[in-house]
Enzyme design. Structure first.
Site, PDB file in Angstrom:
ATOM      1  N   ASN A  10      50.664  35.861  36.874  1.00 40.25           N
ATOM      2  CA  ASN A  10      50.086  34.704  37.565  1.00 40.25           C
ATOM      3  C   ASN A  10      49.501  33.774  36.512  1.00 40.25           C
ATOM      4  OD1 ASN A  10      48.585  32.928  39.096  1.00 40.25           O
ATOM      5  ND2 ASN A  10      47.073  34.457  39.749  1.00 40.25           N
ATOM      6  N   LYS A  12      48.229  30.915  36.872  1.00 36.82           N
ATOM      7  CA  LYS A  12      47.108  30.097  37.392  1.00 36.82           C
ATOM      8  C   LYS A  12      47.276  28.636  36.954  1.00 36.82           C
ATOM      9  CE  LYS A  12      44.311  34.227  37.492  1.00 36.82           C
ATOM     10  NZ  LYS A  12      42.996  34.844  37.500  1.00 36.82           N
ATOM     11  N   HIS A  96      44.981  35.233  47.109  1.00 37.73           N
ATOM     12  CA  HIS A  96      44.340  35.460  45.810  1.00 37.73           C
ATOM     13  C   HIS A  96      42.847  35.151  45.900  1.00 37.73           C
ATOM     14  CE1 HIS A  96      43.189  35.021  41.626  1.00 37.73           C
ATOM     15  NE2 HIS A  96      44.195  35.832  41.374  1.00 37.73           N
ATOM     16  N   GLU A  98      40.854  33.639  44.048  1.00 43.68           N
ATOM     17  CA  GLU A  98      40.436  32.257  43.745  1.00 43.68           C
ATOM     18  C   GLU A  98      40.697  31.340  44.936  1.00 43.68           C
ATOM     19  OE1 GLU A  98      42.557  32.211  40.033  1.00 43.68           O
ATOM     20  OE2 GLU A  98      41.154  33.770  39.383  1.00 43.68           O
ATOM     21  N   GLU A 168      42.972  43.472  43.835  1.00 45.43           N
ATOM     22  CA  GLU A 168      42.330  42.843  42.689  1.00 45.43           C
ATOM     23  C   GLU A 168      40.832  42.758  42.916  1.00 45.43           C
ATOM     24  OE1 GLU A 168      45.251  40.142  40.427  1.00 45.43           O
ATOM     25  OE2 GLU A 168      44.482  38.981  42.106  1.00 45.43           O
ATOM     26  N   GLY A 174      39.607  38.206  35.178  1.00 47.32           N
ATOM     27  CA  GLY A 174      39.262  37.281  34.108  1.00 47.32           C
ATOM     28  C   GLY A 174      37.966  37.628  33.398  1.00 47.32           C
ATOM     29  N   SER A 214      42.107  41.923  34.804  1.00 49.88           N
ATOM     30  CA  SER A 214      42.010  42.256  33.380  1.00 49.88           C
ATOM     31  C   SER A 214      42.989  43.340  32.934  1.00 49.88           C
ATOM     32  CB  SER A 214      40.570  42.633  33.006  1.00 49.88           C
ATOM     33  OG  SER A 214      39.706  41.524  33.218  1.00 49.88           O
TER      34      SER A 214
HETATM   35  P1  PGA Z   1      43.285  38.481  34.991  1.00 53.09           P
HETATM   36  O1  PGA Z   1      43.697  37.849  36.407  1.00 53.09           O
HETATM   37  O2  PGA Z   1      44.415  39.379  34.572  1.00 53.09           O
HETATM   38  O3  PGA Z   1      43.101  37.299  34.079  1.00 53.09           O
HETATM   39  O4  PGA Z   1      42.021  39.248  35.211  1.00 53.09           O
HETATM   40  C1  PGA Z   1      44.346  38.599  37.390  1.00 53.09           C
HETATM   41  C2  PGA Z   1      44.625  37.755  38.607  1.00 53.09           C
HETATM   42  O5  PGA Z   1      43.766  36.963  39.021  1.00 53.09           O
HETATM   43  O6  PGA Z   1      45.722  37.843  39.203  1.00 53.09           O
END
Ligand code: PGA
Length: 252
Positions: A10, A12, A96, A98, A168, A174, A214
């Protein structure tokens, strides 16, 4: 039942057009021939056509990060399921964290999107996960159960063949803080059991559940070796050819 692993990157709201192309071409060279698992990249929507073109001839599929549930019309800023398909995407990522927490998407809205995506023939990566304060208040299982129940409401057992669930934990996204393999496995097993209750043993056994939060080259192998972890949804580390390649190879 053996489930085929599925690892998706992803991107983003990152990359430029040339950076997206370079990343896609680099991934095509590095992992585009792998057929032991399913692979996808999920670029910003404006770069989807270029990325689809760049990975053509490889086994890397492309997904969109979002879509709206309406067919067409006065929905400024949105893209439809048909548009996502039209430019060559196989997948759409929905739910997701976000989208839930930065853009206020509710379980009901996500459910409408999931149903529209499936009805349109897209495969869905459906993400769920608890916030840190929910985990600390011992609400992890409750929150994930609610998100799965409401997000997949009225999705048929047949349609579930085109749904991948992504667990997640929001506190791990992140942040560099990964859920331990045991913490992740616990929630994955709970989600699988819930799918058995909502559908049947066949759906529960066949549905892939990715872990996200992460995921890095150095923790991927252990996470991916858990019995109910069937792949990864990778954010930050999917922006580097070497890191994403190492994560994919850890799952082989
Ligand atoms: P990240 O994000 O690997 O940067 O923690 C994962 C995600 O939001 O899909």
């Amino acid at each position: 039942m053996a489930r085929r692993k599925f690892i998706a990157g992803n991107w983003k709201m990152n990359t430029t057009q040339s950076g997206a192309l370079a990343l896609a071409e680099g991934l095509k060279d590095a992992i585009g021939g792998i057929d032991a698992m399913d692979l996808a990249v999920i670029p910003p929507s404006v770069y989807i056509p270029a990325v689809v073109e760049a990975v053509k001839g490889s086994r890397i599929a492309v997904g969109a990060q979002n879509m709206y549930f309406e067919e067409s019309g006065a929905f400024t800023g949105e893209i439809s399921a048909a548009m996502v398909q039209d430019v060559g995407c196989k997948y759409v990522l929905l739910g997701h964290s976000e989208r839930r927490h930065v853009f206020g998407e509710t379980d009901e809205l996500i459910n409408r999107k999931v149903k529209k995506a499936l009805a349109s023939g897209l495969d869905v990566i459906f993400a769920v996960g608890e916030l840190l304060d929910e985990r600390e208040a011992d609400k992890t299982l409750e929150v994930n159960e609610r998100q799965v129940r409401l997000g997949l409401a009225d999705v048929s057992a047949e349609e579930m063949a085109r749904v991948t669930v992504a667990y997640e934990p929001v506190w791990a996204i992140g942040t560099g803080k990964t859920a331990s393999p045991a913490q992740a496995q616990e929630v994955h097993a709970m989600i699988r059991k819930l799918l058995g209750d909502l559908y049947d043993a066949k759906v529960a056994g066949a549905t892939r559940i990715q872990y996200g939060g992460s995921v890095k080259p150095d923790n991927a192998a252990e996470l991916l070796s858990q019995p109910d972890i069937d792949g990864a949804l990778v954010g930050g580390a999917s922006l580097k050819v070497n890191d994403f390649t190492a994560i994919v190879k850890a799952g082989l």
